[in-house]
Design a protein around this motif. Structure first.
Motif, PDB file in Angstrom:
ATOM      1  N   LEU A  66       0.832  -1.206   0.000  1.00 61.11           N
ATOM      2  CA  LEU A  66       0.000   0.000   0.000  1.00 61.11           C
ATOM      3  C   LEU A  66       0.869   1.259   0.000  1.00 61.11           C
ATOM      4  CD1 LEU A  66      -2.811  -0.994   2.530  1.00 61.11           C
ATOM      5  CD2 LEU A  66      -2.938  -0.962   0.032  1.00 61.11           C
ATOM      6  N   PHE A  67       0.383   2.251  -0.715  1.00 56.19           N
ATOM      7  CA  PHE A  67       0.999   3.567  -0.870  1.00 56.19           C
ATOM      8  C   PHE A  67       2.226   3.550  -1.781  1.00 56.19           C
ATOM      9  CE2 PHE A  67      -0.928   3.631   3.421  1.00 56.19           C
ATOM     10  CZ  PHE A  67      -1.995   4.466   3.136  1.00 56.19           C
ATOM     11  N   TYR A  68       2.699   2.357  -2.185  1.00 56.83           N
ATOM     12  CA  TYR A  68       3.736   2.229  -3.212  1.00 56.83           C
ATOM     13  C   TYR A  68       3.189   1.490  -4.425  1.00 56.83           C
ATOM     14  CZ  TYR A  68       6.921   3.732   0.432  1.00 56.83           C
ATOM     15  OH  TYR A  68       7.541   4.451   1.423  1.00 56.83           O
ATOM     16  N   MET A  69       1.961   1.079  -4.317  1.00 57.64           N
ATOM     17  CA  MET A  69       1.309   0.304  -5.350  1.00 57.64           C
ATOM     18  C   MET A  69       0.437   1.226  -6.192  1.00 57.64           C
ATOM     19  SD  MET A  69      -1.086  -3.090  -4.817  1.00 57.64           S
ATOM     20  CE  MET A  69      -1.972  -2.271  -3.493  1.00 57.64           C
ATOM     21  N   ALA A  70       0.510   1.105  -7.517  1.00 51.47           N
ATOM     22  CA  ALA A  70      -0.324   1.899  -8.404  1.00 51.47           C
ATOM     23  C   ALA A  70      -1.790   1.602  -8.136  1.00 51.47           C
ATOM     24  CB  ALA A  70       0.024   1.594  -9.853  1.00 51.47           C
ATOM     25  N   PRO A  71      -2.679   2.580  -8.255  1.00 50.46           N
ATOM     26  CA  PRO A  71      -4.084   2.327  -7.916  1.00 50.46           C
ATOM     27  C   PRO A  71      -4.715   1.232  -8.764  1.00 50.46           C
ATOM     28  CG  PRO A  71      -3.823   4.456  -9.010  1.00 50.46           C
ATOM     29  CD  PRO A  71      -2.465   3.969  -8.673  1.00 50.46           C
ATOM     30  N   GLU A  72      -4.328   1.151 -10.064  1.00 52.76           N
ATOM     31  CA  GLU A  72      -4.924   0.095 -10.883  1.00 52.76           C
ATOM     32  C   GLU A  72      -4.388  -1.285 -10.534  1.00 52.76           C
ATOM     33  OE1 GLU A  72      -1.292   1.575 -13.178  1.00 52.76           O
ATOM     34  OE2 GLU A  72      -2.893   2.427 -11.949  1.00 52.76           O
ATOM     35  N   GLN A  73      -3.245  -1.362  -9.812  1.00 54.56           N
ATOM     36  CA  GLN A  73      -2.688  -2.657  -9.384  1.00 54.56           C
ATOM     37  C   GLN A  73      -3.488  -3.249  -8.231  1.00 54.56           C
ATOM     38  OE1 GLN A  73       1.449  -2.463  -8.291  1.00 54.56           O
ATOM     39  NE2 GLN A  73       1.626  -4.659  -7.854  1.00 54.56           N
ATOM     40  N   PRO A 102       3.495   8.649  -0.923  1.00 55.36           N
ATOM     41  CA  PRO A 102       2.389   9.393  -1.539  1.00 55.36           C
ATOM     42  C   PRO A 102       1.029   8.912  -1.056  1.00 55.36           C
ATOM     43  CG  PRO A 102       3.544   8.003  -3.161  1.00 55.36           C
ATOM     44  CD  PRO A 102       4.326   7.932  -1.924  1.00 55.36           C
ATOM     45  N   HIS A 103       0.178   9.866  -0.786  1.00 55.25           N
ATOM     46  CA  HIS A 103      -1.218   9.635  -0.368  1.00 55.25           C
ATOM     47  C   HIS A 103      -1.329   8.972   1.000  1.00 55.25           C
ATOM     48  CE1 HIS A 103      -2.410  10.769  -4.408  1.00 55.25           C
ATOM     49  NE2 HIS A 103      -1.645   9.800  -4.923  1.00 55.25           N
ATOM     50  N   ARG A 104      -0.214   8.813   1.715  1.00 54.05           N
ATOM     51  CA  ARG A 104      -0.297   8.134   3.007  1.00 54.05           C
ATOM     52  C   ARG A 104      -0.895   9.080   4.039  1.00 54.05           C
ATOM     53  NH1 ARG A 104       1.392   3.711   5.630  1.00 54.05           N
ATOM     54  NH2 ARG A 104       1.782   3.877   7.872  1.00 54.05           N
ATOM     55  N   ASP A 105      -1.896   8.554   4.762  1.00 51.13           N
ATOM     56  CA  ASP A 105      -2.570   9.314   5.796  1.00 51.13           C
ATOM     57  C   ASP A 105      -2.906   8.344   6.927  1.00 51.13           C
ATOM     58  OD1 ASP A 105      -5.518  10.250   6.865  1.00 51.13           O
ATOM     59  OD2 ASP A 105      -4.169  11.956   6.471  1.00 51.13           O
ATOM     60  N   GLU A 106      -2.671   8.738   8.161  1.00 50.60           N
ATOM     61  CA  GLU A 106      -2.897   7.839   9.286  1.00 50.60           C
ATOM     62  C   GLU A 106      -4.357   7.428   9.387  1.00 50.60           C
ATOM     63  OE1 GLU A 106      -0.630   6.432  10.976  1.00 50.60           O
ATOM     64  OE2 GLU A 106       0.995   7.570  10.018  1.00 50.60           O
ATOM     65  N   THR A 107      -5.268   8.349   9.087  1.00 55.34           N
ATOM     66  CA  THR A 107      -6.701   8.015   9.122  1.00 55.34           C
ATOM     67  C   THR A 107      -7.027   6.986   8.068  1.00 55.34           C
ATOM     68  OG1 THR A 107      -7.193  10.247   9.897  1.00 55.34           O
ATOM     69  CG2 THR A 107      -9.020   8.965   8.979  1.00 55.34           C
ATOM     70  N   LEU A 108      -6.464   7.161   6.859  1.00 58.41           N
ATOM     71  CA  LEU A 108      -6.696   6.202   5.787  1.00 58.41           C
ATOM     72  C   LEU A 108      -6.104   4.849   6.139  1.00 58.41           C
ATOM     73  CD1 LEU A 108      -7.525   5.399   2.930  1.00 58.41           C
ATOM     74  CD2 LEU A 108      -5.377   6.408   2.102  1.00 58.41           C
ATOM     75  N   ALA A 109      -4.911   4.849   6.707  1.00 54.37           N
ATOM     76  CA  ALA A 109      -4.285   3.573   7.092  1.00 54.37           C
ATOM     77  C   ALA A 109      -5.147   2.840   8.113  1.00 54.37           C
ATOM     78  CB  ALA A 109      -2.892   3.840   7.653  1.00 54.37           C
ATOM     79  N   ALA A 110      -5.728   3.577   9.070  1.00 55.50           N
ATOM     80  CA  ALA A 110      -6.594   2.935  10.071  1.00 55.50           C
ATOM     81  C   ALA A 110      -7.842   2.343   9.428  1.00 55.50           C
ATOM     82  CB  ALA A 110      -6.965   3.951  11.144  1.00 55.50           C
TER      83      ALA A 110
END
Length: 634
Positions: A66-73, A102-110
């Motif tokens: 996650l967060f290093y993976m392309a969204p379509e992957q 990129p796009h990493r957010d603690e709320t999103l990770a939770a």
């Protein structure tokens, strides 16, 4: 933790080279992240953990981190593509430069950690990334240049069609960026160099124009001063010649037998002699200025009226105005006895009886005693001063009747042919308004004019005695009626008295500089008055003392008068040609600089367009290059 831009770009380039090597072998890593990038002993890059790798022709999905993976992957049905590794490499570069993925957010990770299933977790990640705002963390770092930001933006594009198709393309942009950085000093030199040359050329040109203009102005001012000094010398000689004419008039008039006869008649008349003795007994000249029976007796005397008629007739011959011969203009002619009391006087205009100076004593005046300054009329005892013994020019004095500055030429009168060996019996005095001197007459304002200045040392030194602005506005017409002459006299007296009561004076420092021939820009004192704006501004000035026609026996051996001729020439007339030349040179210089700037801008535009064409051609060649490895779906 952030890594310096230079080090991060170097590591990123090595990662891309390693990825290109893998892709050239037909292998897609599919799980590229910082933990899978190792450094060997020499600091070289080693890619690790190929557990999720796929061959380029495989259709089996592979999941990254996650967060290093392309969204379509993030889809269990996704087919592996080279753009997945491009996105992951871009994410690693973003992490090195900003310190966060990129796009990493603690709320999103939770939220992702609380997902029920893997498919749900991948869906949430894909939706969040696809719907998120464009990344700007790298743009907030000022040390990251624009080409590098554009590489990051394209590598992390949400749309795979907008992303680099291959790592090879990304390496080409990195090489181009490095080439631009290598060319930057040349570009800087190409821009700054011509600008510096332009500035130096312009500054040197302006400096040359200024220094040349200053030298030219100094040379012109020096030549103008020398010319002005010659003009002042000529003016002084001309004024001396004019004064000589008044000397000749005084001597000629005093020598007539008719005049001596009438003077003798008055002095020998018992009644008038008693009146003159009574006036002398008043003590001081100041005491004789008031009306008295003794004065009235002299004024009403037939002998006095006869002498006045004669003096009036002689005065009219000098007051008829200018002719082709330009005869001297005389303001008054009068005769005093041996102690300074006026026996009779003729005016060039009608004077009321109360203002008639007949019977008044003026022994304190310089035209009587021959001194440098008038004596105190309230303290001088009548008869205590000796009258002049030769013809002389008096010091300038303001007329008590008109307020105009005047001078007097006085000469002794001897009633006996052999009387020149003793004191004179009387004095003949002619007065001249300084404005009537031919040299000082000014009918209009000019840029080159002569001014008469007081030369006597003391508080009055530098007083302007005659100036075009002090010219009477209306003069009495000898042919006009008495009433009209009275009106003219009143108007003239009104305008001139204001100048007499508020004399204009050149300051002592300026007088010293002018006397020493110093380099001084003269400011006309009358230029500061309400009506003197035409005389304001700077002038070149030169002064020259006026020499008297002969030596005054009653004074020192010097024949220098107490008058100075000041010739002033408008400074703008000297400097205007240089200023015009300077303006023309400045315009030509600015035009040349403008053409140089236009040529420079045109050259820069041509180079810029050429660079754009080259980049466009390179981009087209990269797209059409058959050696570039593309993803199976591209």
């Amino acid at each position: 933790k952030q890594i310096p831009v230079g080090q991060a770009v170097q590591l990123f380039t090595e990662i891309c080279i390693a990825l290109r090597h893998c892709h050239d072998k037909g292998v897609l890593h599919c799980d590229l992240k910082p933990a899978n990038v190792l450094l060997d002993e020499d600091g070289g890059i080693r890619l690790a953990d190929f557990g999720q790798s796929r061959l380029s022709n495989e259709q089996k999905p592979a999941l990254g981190t996650l967060f290093y993976m392309a969204p379509e992957q993030a889809d269990l049905e996704a087919v592996p593509q080279t753009s997945w590794d491009v996105y992951a490499a871009g994410a690693i570069l973003y992490r090195m430069l900003t310190g966060v993925a990129p796009h990493r957010d603690e709320t999103l990770a939770a939220r992702l950690d609380t997902s029920i299933s893997l498919a749900d977790r991948l869906l949430r990640y894909r939706e969040v990334v696809q719907n998120s705002e464009p990344l700007d963390g790298h743009r907030q770092n000022r040390s990251i240049d624009r080409p590098l930001s554009q590489i990051i933006d394209r590598a992390l594009s949400i749309d795979p069609q907008q992303r680099y198709r291959t790592v090879h393309q990304m390496l080409q942009d990195l090489e181009r960026r490095e080439e631009i950085r290598r060319r930057r000093p040349l570009w800087l030199l190409g821009i700054v160099g011509p600008l510096l040359i332009l500035l130096v050329t312009g500054a040197y040109g302006l400096r040359t124009i200024r220094s040349t203009s200053e030298r030219t102005q100094q040379a012109l001012k020096r030549e103008a001063r020398q010319s002005n000094q010659l003009a002042a010398s000529y003016a002084a000689i001309s004024l001396q010649s004019e004064i000589r004419r008044y000397y000749d008039v005084a001597v000629e008039e005093s020598g007539t037998e008719e005049l001596r006869s009438m003077i003798g008649a008055i002095l020998n008349d018992a009644e008038l002699s008693d009146a003159l003795t009574s006036i002398q007994s008043m003590g001081t000249p100041s005491a004789t200025q008031s009306t008295s029976t003794h004065r009235e007796k002299i004024i009403d005397s037939a002998l006095q009226r006869r002498l006045r008629d004669y003096l009036t007739q002689r005065l009219s011959s000098y007051s008829d105005g200018p002719t082709t011969d330009q005869p001297p203009r005389v303001s008054t002619i009068f005769v005093t006895d041996s102690v300074g009391t006026i026996l009779s006087i003729a005016y060039d205009r009608v004077v009321e009886r109360a203002n008639d100076s007949t019977g008044r004593n003026y022994a304190y005046r310089t035209y009587f005693h021959g001194g440098k300054v008038d004596l105190n009329s309230k303290q001088l005892e009548i008869g205590s001063t000796q009258p002049i013994e030769s013809t002389l020019l008096s010091a300038a004095f303001p007329s008590t009747a008109t307020g105009l500055w005047k001078v007097a030429v006085s000469t002794p009168v001897f009633l006996e042919p052999d009387g020149e060996d003793r004191s004179p019996d009387a004095l003949l005095v002619i007065t001249i308004n300084l404005s009537d001197l031919q040299l000082l007459r000014a009918d209009s304002i000019r840029d080159h004019l002569a001014v008469l200045v007081e030369a006597r040392p003391g508080d009055q030194r530098g007083t302007i005695l005659q100036h075009p602005l002090m010219q009477p506005s209306i003069e009495a017409d000898p042919q006009a009626s008495a009433d009209k002459q009275d009106a003219n006299a009143i108007e003239t007296r009104s305008s001139s008295k204001s100048l007499a009561t508020q004399p204009f004076q050149i300051d002592a420092n300026t007088m010293d500089q002018l006397s020493g021939g110093g380099d001084v820009i003269y400011q006309d004192p009358l230029g500061e008055t309400a009506g003197g704006k035409d005389y304001a501004g700077g002038w070149l000035a030169a002064i020259q003392p006026v020499q008297l026609p002969g030596v005054n026996a009653s004074s020192t051996s010097s024949n220098q008068a107490d008058l100075l001729i000041l010739v002033q020439y408008r400074l703008d007339n000297v400097l205007s040609p240089v200023q015009s030349m300077q303006k023309t040179l400045l315009i030509e210089t600015l035009a040349a600089l403008g053409m140089m700037t236009t040529a420079m801008l045109g050259l820069w535009w041509w180079v810029w367009k050429s660079q754009l064409r080259t980049e466009s051609k390179d981009q087209s060649n990269r797209i059409d290059d058959p050696n570039i490895i593309r993803s199976p779906t591209s």
